[in-house]
Design a protein around this motif. Structure first.
Motif, mmCIF file in Angstrom:
data_model
loop_
_atom_site.group_PDB
_atom_site.id
_atom_site.type_symbol
_atom_site.label_atom_id
_atom_site.label_comp_id
_atom_site.label_asym_id
_atom_site.label_seq_id
_atom_site.Cartn_x
_atom_site.Cartn_y
_atom_site.Cartn_z
ATOM 1 N N ALA A 57 0.830 -1.210 0.000
ATOM 2 C CA ALA A 57 0.000 0.000 0.000
ATOM 3 C C ALA A 57 0.860 1.255 0.000
ATOM 4 C CB ALA A 57 -0.927 -0.014 1.212
ATOM 5 N N ALA A 58 1.918 1.260 0.796
ATOM 6 C CA ALA A 58 2.800 2.424 0.843
ATOM 7 C C ALA A 58 3.467 2.656 -0.511
ATOM 8 C CB ALA A 58 3.856 2.231 1.928
ATOM 9 N N THR A 59 3.875 1.586 -1.177
ATOM 10 C CA THR A 59 4.520 1.733 -2.480
ATOM 11 C C THR A 59 3.544 2.237 -3.529
ATOM 12 O OG1 THR A 59 5.977 -0.117 -1.903
ATOM 13 C CG2 THR A 59 5.903 0.544 -4.207
ATOM 14 N N VAL A 60 2.324 1.725 -3.502
ATOM 15 C CA VAL A 60 1.299 2.191 -4.446
ATOM 16 C C VAL A 60 1.044 3.682 -4.257
ATOM 17 C CG1 VAL A 60 -1.140 2.009 -5.066
ATOM 18 C CG2 VAL A 60 0.201 -0.059 -4.687
ATOM 19 N N ALA A 61 0.907 4.121 -3.007
ATOM 20 C CA ALA A 61 0.676 5.537 -2.737
ATOM 21 C C ALA A 61 1.856 6.386 -3.183
ATOM 22 C CB ALA A 61 0.404 5.742 -1.247
ATOM 23 N N PHE A 62 3.058 5.897 -2.940
ATOM 24 C CA PHE A 62 4.245 6.668 -3.302
ATOM 25 C C PHE A 62 4.395 6.778 -4.810
ATOM 26 C CE2 PHE A 62 7.199 8.637 -0.561
ATOM 27 C CZ PHE A 62 8.372 8.844 -1.265
ATOM 28 N N VAL A 63 4.128 5.698 -5.536
ATOM 29 C CA VAL A 63 4.198 5.752 -6.996
ATOM 30 C C VAL A 63 3.166 6.727 -7.541
ATOM 31 C CG1 VAL A 63 3.892 4.411 -9.112
ATOM 32 C CG2 VAL A 63 5.172 3.440 -7.206
ATOM 33 N N PHE A 64 1.988 6.766 -6.934
ATOM 34 C CA PHE A 64 0.967 7.721 -7.361
ATOM 35 C C PHE A 64 1.422 9.159 -7.103
ATOM 36 C CE2 PHE A 64 -2.520 10.475 -5.897
ATOM 37 C CZ PHE A 64 -3.211 10.622 -7.084
ATOM 38 N N LEU A 65 2.001 9.405 -5.935
ATOM 39 C CA LEU A 65 2.438 10.763 -5.615
ATOM 40 C C LEU A 65 3.546 11.239 -6.556
ATOM 41 C CD1 LEU A 65 2.550 10.581 -1.701
ATOM 42 C CD2 LEU A 65 0.875 11.783 -3.112
#
Length: 317
Positions: A128-136
């Motif tokens: 989840a953290a990686t998905v959010a970071f890639v989106f940001l």
């Protein structure tokens, strides 16, 4: 006769003590044998075998070792990426974790809020953290590049650029720095206050108090953070795989075979290569060779760090 009786009694007592010691050690011995000893021996065994997880293994000698060390084109980039992450990521995480720990311990009010705010990102699941970071950091739709563009900064392509992919993973790891912050905070709060007072009476400034009071007291914790960080980064897998997959824009569905390393193998790590060889290409022998190479490097680096001459522990510790 009495001497013989006493000798027999002593031998029985020593035997009972050894059995009692083995009884207390048995949970650890069983766990070590099942979860470390046997897998290590099996890995060494299969590294000399051709085994596709379906047919019976057949002995091939050093063929798997020669293939990995001489013929595998991705072994070099994966090893370089892994070592780069070990050096850069571990060093920056220790520096940032210590810096934030120093900052939070010196805040006069709102300590609980800042401590919680810095620690919460660490609780986010890695995927989840990686998905959010890639989106940001998405170069087309991410808010980070929009903000940088508004202030006149040419934003990079982050996970879509081979030169910025690994630094982006480092930023992701620094975002979840809460674990090291808590460890360093506990170490900093444990430094005796009277040593700071004595240093102030001698006219020591902030730098000299850190150099001669704080640092000698927290060097064992720094050693712990570095060694555990090296071991964890040697096993770096999930974040790099998910970030590369999301940045590539390929949808993930049932039966999808993920080719790691996007973009241009810049995020490919040795654990990803092990998984790809062993569970996607069913080349268990080569995967075991890679695992043993990674294990040997991790043990060598850890042994080097544990030596006193590494500079992390003083001679008195």
């Amino acid at each position: 006769m009495a001497t013989l009786t006493n000798s027999t009694a002593l031998r029985r007592k020593a035997r009972r003590e050894r059995l009692r010691t083995l009884g207390f050690l048995s949970p650890w011995l069983v766990g070590f044998s099942v979860f470390f000893g046997y897998p290590l021996i099996a890995t060494v065994y299969f590294s000399f075998m051709h085994y596709n997880q379906i047919e019976a293994p057949t002995f091939v000698g050093l063929r798997n070792w020669r293939y990995v060390l001489e013929q595998m084109p991705l072994f070099g980039p994966a090893l370089c990426n892994t070592l780069w992450l070990v050096v850069v990521m571990v060093a920056l995480r220790v520096v940032f974790g210590l810096g934030i720990g120093l900052l939070v311990t010196r805040i006069k009010s709102g300590v609980g809020f800042f401590r919680t705010a810095f620690y919460l990102p660490y609780l986010a699941p890695p995927v989840a953290a990686t998905v959010a970071f890639v989106f940001l950091l998405n170069p087309g739709t991410g808010p980070v590049n929009d903000i940088l563009g508004k202030v006149g900064i040419d934003a990079p392509n982050w996970f879509n650029d081979p030169a910025w992919a690994k630094p982006s993973l480092v930023l992701l790891s620094l975002w979840g720095i809460g674990d090291l912050m808590v460890i360093f905070m506990a170490a900093l709060l444990d430094v005796p206050r009277d040593q700071y007072e004595a240093a102030e009476l001698d006219g020591a400034g902030a730098f000299h108090k850190f150099r001669y009071v704080t640092w000698p007291s927290i060097t064992p914790i720094v050693m712990f953070a570095v060694v555990t960080g090296v071991v964890q980064t040697m096993q770096y897998y999930t974040q790099a795989l998910v970030a590369g997959k999301l940045a590539s824009g390929v949808s993930i569905g049932p039966g999808t075979v993920i080719q790691p390393g996007y973009p241009d193998h810049s995020t490919l790590t040795v654990p990803q290569l092990v998984y790809s060889l062993g569970f996607q290409n069913f080349n268990t022998g080569a995967a075991c060779v890679l695992s043993l190479v990674l294990f040997a490097i991790a043990m060598a680096v850890t042994a080097l760090l544990m030596r006193r001459r590494a500079g992390l522990l003083s001679a008195e510790d």
